[in-house]
Motif scaffolding. Structure first.
Motif, PDB file in Angstrom:
ATOM      1  N   ILE A  11      -0.440  -0.531   4.425  1.00 42.72           N
ATOM      2  CA  ILE A  11      -1.214   0.709   4.433  1.00 42.72           C
ATOM      3  C   ILE A  11      -2.466   0.480   3.593  1.00 42.72           C
ATOM      4  N   THR A  12      -3.601   0.843   4.146  1.00 35.85           N
ATOM      5  CA  THR A  12      -4.846   0.803   3.379  1.00 35.85           C
ATOM      6  C   THR A  12      -5.396   2.217   3.294  1.00 35.85           C
ATOM      7  N   SER A  13      -6.531   2.370   2.657  1.00 39.29           N
ATOM      8  CA  SER A  13      -7.133   3.699   2.526  1.00 39.29           C
ATOM      9  C   SER A  13      -7.625   4.253   3.849  1.00 39.29           C
ATOM     10  N   GLU A  14      -7.706   3.392   4.868  1.00 35.39           N
ATOM     11  CA  GLU A  14      -8.268   3.825   6.148  1.00 35.39           C
ATOM     12  C   GLU A  14      -7.350   3.606   7.345  1.00 35.39           C
ATOM     13  N   SER A  15      -6.262   2.865   7.157  1.00 31.33           N
ATOM     14  CA  SER A  15      -5.435   2.547   8.325  1.00 31.33           C
ATOM     15  C   SER A  15      -4.011   2.193   7.937  1.00 31.33           C
ATOM     16  N   VAL A  16      -3.167   2.119   8.969  1.00 30.02           N
ATOM     17  CA  VAL A  16      -1.784   1.659   8.827  1.00 30.02           C
ATOM     18  C   VAL A  16      -1.570   0.541   9.843  1.00 30.02           C
ATOM     19  N   ARG A  17      -1.130  -0.614   9.378  1.00 33.42           N
ATOM     20  CA  ARG A  17      -0.840  -1.725  10.282  1.00 33.42           C
ATOM     21  C   ARG A  17       0.658  -1.759  10.547  1.00 33.42           C
ATOM     22  N   ILE A  18       1.015  -1.691  11.820  1.00 40.37           N
ATOM     23  CA  ILE A  18       2.431  -1.665  12.186  1.00 40.37           C
ATOM     24  C   ILE A  18       2.760  -2.859  13.073  1.00 40.37           C
ATOM     25  N   ARG A  19       4.047  -3.144  13.129  1.00 37.12           N
ATOM     26  CA  ARG A  19       4.554  -4.238  13.962  1.00 37.12           C
ATOM     27  C   ARG A  19       5.633  -3.651  14.879  1.00 37.12           C
ATOM     28  N   SER A  20       5.464  -3.844  16.183  1.00 36.11           N
ATOM     29  CA  SER A  20       6.440  -3.346  17.153  1.00 36.11           C
ATOM     30  C   SER A  20       6.636  -4.378  18.250  1.00 36.11           C
ATOM     31  N   GLY A  21       7.407  -4.002  19.275  1.00 38.46           N
ATOM     32  CA  GLY A  21       7.623  -4.914  20.378  1.00 38.46           C
ATOM     33  C   GLY A  21       6.340  -5.268  21.115  1.00 38.46           C
TER      34      GLY A  21
ATOM     35  N   ILE B 271      -3.620   1.392  13.063  1.00 38.76           N
ATOM     36  CA  ILE B 271      -3.827   2.797  13.395  1.00 38.76           C
ATOM     37  C   ILE B 271      -4.715   3.440  12.333  1.00 38.76           C
ATOM     38  N   PRO B 272      -5.833   4.039  12.699  1.00 42.24           N
ATOM     39  CA  PRO B 272      -6.662   4.746  11.715  1.00 42.24           C
ATOM     40  C   PRO B 272      -5.873   5.883  11.074  1.00 42.24           C
ATOM     41  N   SER B 273      -6.020   6.055   9.764  1.00 42.90           N
ATOM     42  CA  SER B 273      -5.279   7.135   9.101  1.00 42.90           C
ATOM     43  C   SER B 273      -6.014   7.624   7.861  1.00 42.90           C
ATOM     44  N   ASP B 274      -6.107   8.942   7.760  1.00 47.33           N
ATOM     45  CA  ASP B 274      -6.633   9.575   6.553  1.00 47.33           C
ATOM     46  C   ASP B 274      -5.498   9.973   5.609  1.00 47.33           C
ATOM     47  N   ALA B 275      -4.297  10.100   6.173  1.00 46.36           N
ATOM     48  CA  ALA B 275      -3.118  10.469   5.375  1.00 46.36           C
ATOM     49  C   ALA B 275      -1.886   9.891   6.031  1.00 46.36           C
ATOM     50  N   VAL B 276      -0.893   9.583   5.195  1.00 43.51           N
ATOM     51  CA  VAL B 276       0.367   9.025   5.680  1.00 43.51           C
ATOM     52  C   VAL B 276       1.513   9.843   5.084  1.00 43.51           C
ATOM     53  N   PHE B 277       2.439  10.264   5.935  1.00 45.38           N
ATOM     54  CA  PHE B 277       3.638  10.948   5.467  1.00 45.38           C
ATOM     55  C   PHE B 277       4.844  10.067   5.759  1.00 45.38           C
ATOM     56  N   ALA B 278       5.435   9.518   4.695  1.00 45.34           N
ATOM     57  CA  ALA B 278       6.609   8.650   4.820  1.00 45.34           C
ATOM     58  C   ALA B 278       7.862   9.517   4.710  1.00 45.34           C
ATOM     59  N   MET B 279       8.288  10.063   5.823  1.00 51.00           N
ATOM     60  CA  MET B 279       9.440  10.970   5.850  1.00 51.00           C
ATOM     61  C   MET B 279      10.687  10.155   6.205  1.00 51.00           C
ATOM     62  N   ILE B 280      11.117   9.336   5.259  1.00 48.74           N
ATOM     63  CA  ILE B 280      12.178   8.356   5.535  1.00 48.74           C
ATOM     64  C   ILE B 280      13.447   8.629   4.731  1.00 48.74           C
ATOM     65  N   GLY B 281      13.570   9.836   4.238  1.00 49.89           N
ATOM     66  CA  GLY B 281      14.815  10.222   3.591  1.00 49.89           C
ATOM     67  C   GLY B 281      14.787  10.159   2.078  1.00 49.89           C
TER      68      GLY B 281
ATOM     69  N   GLY C 234       0.787  -1.225   0.000  1.00 50.27           N
ATOM     70  CA  GLY C 234       0.000   0.000   0.000  1.00 50.27           C
ATOM     71  C   GLY C 234       0.816   1.270   0.000  1.00 50.27           C
ATOM     72  N   ALA C 235       2.156   1.153  -0.103  1.00 52.05           N
ATOM     73  CA  ALA C 235       3.018   2.341  -0.050  1.00 52.05           C
ATOM     74  C   ALA C 235       2.777   3.296  -1.213  1.00 52.05           C
ATOM     75  N   ASP C 236       2.183   2.812  -2.300  1.00 49.84           N
ATOM     76  CA  ASP C 236       1.956   3.647  -3.475  1.00 49.84           C
ATOM     77  C   ASP C 236       0.539   4.230  -3.533  1.00 49.84           C
ATOM     78  N   LEU C 237      -0.225   4.082  -2.480  1.00 44.85           N
ATOM     79  CA  LEU C 237      -1.575   4.649  -2.468  1.00 44.85           C
ATOM     80  C   LEU C 237      -1.510   6.172  -2.533  1.00 44.85           C
TER      81      LEU C 237
END
Length: 324
Positions: free
Chosen positions: A223-233, A239-249, A138-141
């Protein structure tokens, strides 16, 4: 076929500085820029304040005077436009270089608009136009962005910011001020040491008070149109999301550099060049600015990259003397 003495690819601050110094040794110089003059700065967030003082951002010994010690984006745009006018620089904007080939000691450049010849070429292409790819489903949405301009459109919306360095922290702060519900997802275990020290305390305070949600040691699965699924410890979180900013360089345009014949170090991505002259292994082909740092964009900025032009001009002037 237009013939000139030197062509500089990229009209950012370091490219402009190189052009100024080459003109001062008597060369006819053409800058070719695929966007607008200082295009990367133009694409900065509208609120952007520079790390450094205006003095350290000046080029060509032309003073950069601002009311505040640290200039903002618009101050820099005005300054660099003014410098280009004062120095009467020739800039072909909105023109993309497609190929650079060397034959019989002359470089042949082909763009999407014309063809050129010059004995000297300087690649000052920067890296801001090449965002690092987010490896997630979903990174290209269309609601996933690699550039942050302003926060106003995200009032009362759920926004996920991916990354933990300066651009991510700046975006998160502006979004929170504009009334967005902000979650920051960062793969690091703690705050990055590169975050500007004068903004980190305020950011930490917002996190500690629940105004911004900060998730460390996390990676994005989908990433979907409505959320971001993350994996952590803590496991999987959606996480619900209307917009995603991938500020990764960002990274240099390695394809263009390689097509010119510039050799790159495999691990660092750094072009192989003479640090005293900025000349690559291709005689007459130089680099200037952040592309000299390869993947480590945090080692070269306007403050030190602006001096590359002086080294290039000295090298070329010595070559010209040797031919006389």
């Amino acid at each position: 076929m237009l013939k000139t003495d030197a062509i500089i690819i990229g009209a950012g601050p370091c490219g402009l500085s190189a052009a100024i110094h080459l003109q001062r040794i008597g060369l006819d110089v053409l800058l070719i820029e695929k966007g607008s003059i200082v295009n990367s700065i133009h694409r900065y967030p509208t609120h952007q304040t520079f790390f450094s003082s205006s003095m350290k951002l000046s080029i060509g010994n032309i003073p950069f005077i601002t009311a505040k010690d640290k200039p903002q984006r618009n101050d820099a745009l005005v300054y660099y436009r003014t410098v280009a006018e004062l120095e009467q620089l020739t800039i072909n904007s909105d023109e993309t270089v497609l190929s650079v080939e060397k034959t019989n000691n002359v470089f042949h450049l082909r763009t999407d608009k014309a063809e050129y010849e010059a004995p000297y070429v300087v690649a000052a292409t920067g890296y801001y136009d090449q965002p690092n790819r987010l490896e997630a489903v979903g990174a290209d949405l269309p609601h996933v962005h690699h550039y942050f301009k302003e926060a106003h459109p995200y009032f009362q919306k759920n926004v996920v910011v991916i990354g933990g360095k300066n651009s991510a922290v700046d975006a998160a702060l502006e979004l929170e001020r504009a009334g967005a519900n902000v979650t920051v997802v960062y793969r690091g275990s703690s705050y990055s040491p590169s975050v500007k020290p004068w903004i980190l305390p305020g950011f930490e305070s917002l996190v500690n008070n629940g105004k911004i949600r900060m998730i460390f040691q996390a990676s994005v699965d989908e990433i979907t149109s409505e959320s971001v699924r993350i994996r952590s410890g803590a496991g999987i979180d959606v996480i619900p999301s209307d917009a995603v900013f991938a500020m990764i360089g960002y990274h240099p345009d390695y394809n263009l550099l390689g097509s010119m014949g510039i050799q790159l170090e495999q691990d660092s991505g750094c072009p192989i060049f003479n640090e005293e002259t900025m000349e690559t292994s291709v005689e007459g082909l130089y680099i200037a600015g952040v592309i000299a740092a390869g993947n480590n964009a945090n080692s070269i900025f306007i403050e030190n990259g602006r001096h590359h032009g002086e080294a290039i001009a000295y090298s070329i002037s010595e070559k010209m003397k040797a031919k006389c």
